[in-house]
Scaffold this motif. Structure first.
Motif, PDB file in Angstrom:
ATOM      1  N   SER A  41       0.632  13.130   1.529  1.00  0.00           N
ATOM      2  CA  SER A  41      -0.241  12.476   2.515  1.00  0.00           C
ATOM      3  C   SER A  41       0.260  11.078   2.869  1.00  0.00           C
ATOM      4  O   SER A  41      -0.236  10.453   3.805  1.00  0.00           O
ATOM      5  CB  SER A  41      -1.669  12.376   1.967  1.00  0.00           C
ATOM      6  N   SER A  42       1.237  10.603   2.100  1.00  0.00           N
ATOM      7  CA  SER A  42       1.871   9.292   2.347  1.00  0.00           C
ATOM      8  C   SER A  42       0.870   8.144   2.348  1.00  0.00           C
ATOM      9  O   SER A  42       0.957   7.213   3.144  1.00  0.00           O
ATOM     10  CB  SER A  42       2.637   9.302   3.682  1.00  0.00           C
ATOM     11  N   SER A  43      -0.083   8.182   1.406  1.00  0.00           N
ATOM     12  CA  SER A  43      -1.058   7.096   1.304  1.00  0.00           C
ATOM     13  C   SER A  43      -0.378   5.759   1.055  1.00  0.00           C
ATOM     14  O   SER A  43      -0.868   4.713   1.482  1.00  0.00           O
ATOM     15  CB  SER A  43      -2.045   7.395   0.164  1.00  0.00           C
ATOM     16  N   TYR A  44       0.765   5.792   0.365  1.00  0.00           N
ATOM     17  CA  TYR A  44       1.477   4.554   0.041  1.00  0.00           C
ATOM     18  C   TYR A  44       1.988   3.847   1.300  1.00  0.00           C
ATOM     19  O   TYR A  44       2.324   2.665   1.256  1.00  0.00           O
ATOM     20  CB  TYR A  44       2.647   4.827  -0.909  1.00  0.00           C
ATOM     21  N   MET A  45       2.056   4.574   2.430  1.00  0.00           N
ATOM     22  CA  MET A  45       2.501   3.959   3.678  1.00  0.00           C
ATOM     23  C   MET A  45       1.361   3.223   4.387  1.00  0.00           C
ATOM     24  O   MET A  45       1.607   2.447   5.315  1.00  0.00           O
ATOM     25  CB  MET A  45       3.074   5.028   4.626  1.00  0.00           C
ATOM     26  N   GLU A  46       0.121   3.472   3.933  1.00  0.00           N
ATOM     27  CA  GLU A  46      -1.035   2.839   4.565  1.00  0.00           C
ATOM     28  C   GLU A  46      -1.258   1.448   3.970  1.00  0.00           C
ATOM     29  O   GLU A  46      -1.281   1.278   2.749  1.00  0.00           O
ATOM     30  CB  GLU A  46      -2.281   3.700   4.358  1.00  0.00           C
ATOM     31  N   ASP A  48      -3.986  -0.381   3.782  1.00  0.00           N
ATOM     32  CA  ASP A  48      -5.183  -0.560   2.961  1.00  0.00           C
ATOM     33  C   ASP A  48      -5.017   0.029   1.570  1.00  0.00           C
ATOM     34  O   ASP A  48      -5.555  -0.487   0.594  1.00  0.00           O
ATOM     35  CB  ASP A  48      -6.423   0.016   3.648  1.00  0.00           C
ATOM     36  N   THR A  49      -4.226   1.115   1.467  1.00  0.00           N
ATOM     37  CA  THR A  49      -3.955   1.706   0.146  1.00  0.00           C
ATOM     38  C   THR A  49      -3.115   0.758  -0.690  1.00  0.00           C
ATOM     39  O   THR A  49      -3.420   0.487  -1.858  1.00  0.00           O
ATOM     40  CB  THR A  49      -3.232   3.059   0.270  1.00  0.00           C
ATOM     41  N   ARG A  50      -2.049   0.205  -0.096  1.00  0.00           N
ATOM     42  CA  ARG A  50      -1.187  -0.700  -0.851  1.00  0.00           C
ATOM     43  C   ARG A  50      -1.904  -2.000  -1.166  1.00  0.00           C
ATOM     44  O   ARG A  50      -1.627  -2.652  -2.176  1.00  0.00           O
ATOM     45  CB  ARG A  50       0.130  -0.947  -0.114  1.00  0.00           C
ATOM     46  N   GLU A  51      -2.859  -2.394  -0.326  1.00  0.00           N
ATOM     47  CA  GLU A  51      -3.656  -3.580  -0.628  1.00  0.00           C
ATOM     48  C   GLU A  51      -4.473  -3.347  -1.903  1.00  0.00           C
ATOM     49  O   GLU A  51      -4.572  -4.232  -2.758  1.00  0.00           O
ATOM     50  CB  GLU A  51      -4.595  -3.892   0.541  1.00  0.00           C
ATOM     51  N   MET A  52      -5.026  -2.132  -2.053  1.00  0.00           N
ATOM     52  CA  MET A  52      -5.796  -1.791  -3.257  1.00  0.00           C
ATOM     53  C   MET A  52      -4.898  -1.689  -4.481  1.00  0.00           C
ATOM     54  O   MET A  52      -5.232  -2.179  -5.562  1.00  0.00           O
ATOM     55  CB  MET A  52      -6.560  -0.489  -3.050  1.00  0.00           C
ATOM     56  N   THR A  53      -3.723  -1.050  -4.320  1.00  0.00           N
ATOM     57  CA  THR A  53      -2.821  -0.905  -5.462  1.00  0.00           C
ATOM     58  C   THR A  53      -2.207  -2.247  -5.859  1.00  0.00           C
ATOM     59  O   THR A  53      -1.979  -2.502  -7.036  1.00  0.00           O
ATOM     60  CB  THR A  53      -1.708   0.127  -5.178  1.00  0.00           C
ATOM     61  N   ASP A  54      -1.958  -3.114  -4.870  1.00  0.00           N
ATOM     62  CA  ASP A  54      -1.446  -4.452  -5.178  1.00  0.00           C
ATOM     63  C   ASP A  54      -2.463  -5.242  -5.991  1.00  0.00           C
ATOM     64  O   ASP A  54      -2.113  -5.962  -6.935  1.00  0.00           O
ATOM     65  CB  ASP A  54      -1.131  -5.218  -3.893  1.00  0.00           C
ATOM     66  N   LYS A  55      -3.734  -5.121  -5.613  1.00  0.00           N
ATOM     67  CA  LYS A  55      -4.790  -5.873  -6.286  1.00  0.00           C
ATOM     68  C   LYS A  55      -4.989  -5.392  -7.721  1.00  0.00           C
ATOM     69  O   LYS A  55      -5.086  -6.190  -8.660  1.00  0.00           O
ATOM     70  CB  LYS A  55      -6.098  -5.751  -5.512  1.00  0.00           C
ATOM     71  N   SER A  72      10.697   8.643  -5.077  1.00  0.00           N
ATOM     72  CA  SER A  72      11.416   7.375  -5.217  1.00  0.00           C
ATOM     73  C   SER A  72      11.046   6.375  -4.117  1.00  0.00           C
ATOM     74  O   SER A  72      10.813   5.200  -4.384  1.00  0.00           O
ATOM     75  CB  SER A  72      12.927   7.641  -5.201  1.00  0.00           C
ATOM     76  N   LEU A  73      10.975   6.847  -2.875  1.00  0.00           N
ATOM     77  CA  LEU A  73      10.643   5.957  -1.759  1.00  0.00           C
ATOM     78  C   LEU A  73       9.214   5.438  -1.889  1.00  0.00           C
ATOM     79  O   LEU A  73       8.955   4.250  -1.689  1.00  0.00           O
ATOM     80  CB  LEU A  73      10.816   6.681  -0.424  1.00  0.00           C
ATOM     81  N   GLY A  74       8.289   6.323  -2.233  1.00  0.00           N
ATOM     82  CA  GLY A  74       6.891   5.916  -2.396  1.00  0.00           C
ATOM     83  C   GLY A  74       6.733   4.866  -3.477  1.00  0.00           C
ATOM     84  O   GLY A  74       6.034   3.860  -3.295  1.00  0.00           O
ATOM     85  N   ASN A  75       7.381   5.087  -4.600  1.00  0.00           N
ATOM     86  CA  ASN A  75       7.336   4.107  -5.688  1.00  0.00           C
ATOM     87  C   ASN A  75       7.920   2.769  -5.236  1.00  0.00           C
ATOM     88  O   ASN A  75       7.393   1.704  -5.563  1.00  0.00           O
ATOM     89  CB  ASN A  75       8.098   4.626  -6.908  1.00  0.00           C
ATOM     90  N   ALA A  76       9.015   2.823  -4.478  1.00  0.00           N
ATOM     91  CA  ALA A  76       9.668   1.593  -4.022  1.00  0.00           C
ATOM     92  C   ALA A  76       8.758   0.803  -3.083  1.00  0.00           C
ATOM     93  O   ALA A  76       8.656  -0.427  -3.189  1.00  0.00           O
ATOM     94  CB  ALA A  76      10.991   1.924  -3.327  1.00  0.00           C
ATOM     95  N   TRP A  77       8.071   1.478  -2.163  1.00  0.00           N
ATOM     96  CA  TRP A  77       7.142   0.803  -1.263  1.00  0.00           C
ATOM     97  C   TRP A  77       6.036   0.112  -2.059  1.00  0.00           C
ATOM     98  O   TRP A  77       5.692  -1.047  -1.803  1.00  0.00           O
ATOM     99  CB  TRP A  77       6.512   1.811  -0.293  1.00  0.00           C
ATOM    100  N   LEU A  79       6.017  -0.763  -5.253  1.00  0.00           N
ATOM    101  CA  LEU A  79       6.557  -1.832  -6.081  1.00  0.00           C
ATOM    102  C   LEU A  79       6.917  -3.061  -5.253  1.00  0.00           C
ATOM    103  O   LEU A  79       6.695  -4.199  -5.680  1.00  0.00           O
ATOM    104  CB  LEU A  79       7.785  -1.339  -6.841  1.00  0.00           C
ATOM    105  N   SER A  80       7.446  -2.848  -4.058  1.00  0.00           N
ATOM    106  CA  SER A  80       7.885  -3.966  -3.215  1.00  0.00           C
ATOM    107  C   SER A  80       6.718  -4.893  -2.877  1.00  0.00           C
ATOM    108  O   SER A  80       6.789  -6.109  -3.088  1.00  0.00           O
ATOM    109  CB  SER A  80       8.518  -3.429  -1.930  1.00  0.00           C
ATOM    110  N   THR A  81       5.632  -4.330  -2.338  1.00  0.00           N
ATOM    111  CA  THR A  81       4.508  -5.191  -1.952  1.00  0.00           C
ATOM    112  C   THR A  81       3.775  -5.720  -3.185  1.00  0.00           C
ATOM    113  O   THR A  81       3.238  -6.829  -3.153  1.00  0.00           O
ATOM    114  CB  THR A  81       3.519  -4.446  -1.035  1.00  0.00           C
ATOM    115  N   HIS A  82       3.770  -4.938  -4.279  1.00  0.00           N
ATOM    116  CA  HIS A  82       3.113  -5.401  -5.498  1.00  0.00           C
ATOM    117  C   HIS A  82       3.876  -6.592  -6.083  1.00  0.00           C
ATOM    118  O   HIS A  82       3.254  -7.561  -6.555  1.00  0.00           O
ATOM    119  CB  HIS A  82       3.035  -4.263  -6.523  1.00  0.00           C
ATOM    120  N   TYR A  83       5.197  -6.546  -6.026  1.00  0.00           N
ATOM    121  CA  TYR A  83       6.002  -7.681  -6.494  1.00  0.00           C
ATOM    122  C   TYR A  83       5.704  -8.938  -5.675  1.00  0.00           C
ATOM    123  O   TYR A  83       5.623 -10.046  -6.218  1.00  0.00           O
ATOM    124  CB  TYR A  83       7.496  -7.348  -6.432  1.00  0.00           C
ATOM    125  N   ASN A  84       5.542  -8.771  -4.365  1.00  0.00           N
ATOM    126  CA  ASN A  84       5.215  -9.930  -3.532  1.00  0.00           C
ATOM    127  C   ASN A  84       3.911 -10.566  -3.993  1.00  0.00           C
ATOM    128  O   ASN A  84       3.796 -11.804  -4.045  1.00  0.00           O
ATOM    129  CB  ASN A  84       5.110  -9.509  -2.063  1.00  0.00           C
TER     130      ASN A  84
END
Length: 253
Positions: A41-46, A48-55, A72-77, A79-84
């Motif tokens: 479903s590529s939730s990691y591309m959304e 709002d999803t990455r905002e929740m996982t980052d938090k 691998s790509l999903g994990n990288a996306w 991890l990238s914003t979470h690192y920021n």
């Protein structure tokens, strides 16, 4: 009692209970959470999803499961914003930071120990995990549905009595919820069923482990394994929950 949509996962768990129906539910919920975060479903591309996982971040255990999942790509996306976010938070926490030596030893006054904002930040970060939080909330909802069914359906109560009991961890959670959810009569009936059920099935698993040990005695090499071949993983599950022998949940190709 007519089956409602929220009853289906509970009845499914009872049918596939094994050593613990709630281990089955917990596994399904966790697998669905991994699918939500990293699945097709590529939730990691959304955003709002990455905002929740980052938090919330992720715990060590779920980082491992995310790695094993295979996207691998999903994990990288993620991890990238979470690192920021982590780098930004660290910048804020260390702005104006002054190291302070703390006293140690028998006569150190704990009340006067200054707090270290870096330590507090790390500890706060380690308290949350997006997948743990999602599983915990879903699990709490299923506990409520379980007791709603238990209160209203005689057949369901019989179904519970016919299981092989629960793992010790989920047994404790069920007892705590029963004290809160059931009236006095149903509560007494619940314990009258659940305590003997637990004792009987803990003894059954213990006996399987004992027979597994005896099978390694050369005198028993030709004896039937009975139900002891998978005794170790079932015994581990019965004590703490989970599935020690579970295969890794991976992305569907």
């Amino acid at each position: 009692m007519k089956e409602q949509i929220e009853h289906i996962p509970i009845n499914d768990a009872m049918t596939n209970a094994g050593e613990c129906p709630f281990c089955y539910i917990e596994r399904r919920v966790e697998d669905h959470a991994l699918d939500y975060v990293l699945g097709s479903s590529s939730s990691y591309m959304e955003y709002d999803t990455r905002e929740m996982t980052d938090k919330a971040g992720f715990c060590r255990s779920h980082f491992k499961k995310m790695y094993d999942y295979g996207n691998s790509l999903g994990n990288a996306w993620i991890l990238s914003t979470h690192y920021n976010k982590i780098i930004s938070e660290l910048e804020n926490v260390t702005k104006g930071f002054t190291p302070q030596k703390t006293r140690s030893g028998l006569f150190a006054k704990k009340d006067n120990v200054p707090s270290n904002p870096i330590v507090e930040w790390v500890n706060e970060r380690n308290k949350s995990c997006f997948i743990c939080d999602r599983v915990e909330q879903s699990f709490a909802d299923y506990i409520k549905v379980f007791f709603d069914m238990y209160k209203k359906d005689d057949e369901f109560r019989k179904k519970v009595a016919d299981t092989q009991g629960f793992c010790v961890t989920h047994f404790g959670i069920l007892c705590e919820a029963a004290d809160r959810e059931l009236n006095e009569k149903l509560l007494a009936d619940f314990y009258q069923v659940i305590i003997p059920l637990m004792k009987e099935n803990l003894t059954r698993v213990r006996d399987d482990v004992d027979w597994l040990i005896q099978k390694y005695d050369y005198r028993n090499k030709d004896a039937d394994w009975k139900t002891s071949k998978d005794a170790n993983q079932r015994a581990m599950q019965k004590l703490k929950g989970g599935y020690p022998a579970k295969e890794t949940h991976k992305a569907k190709k």
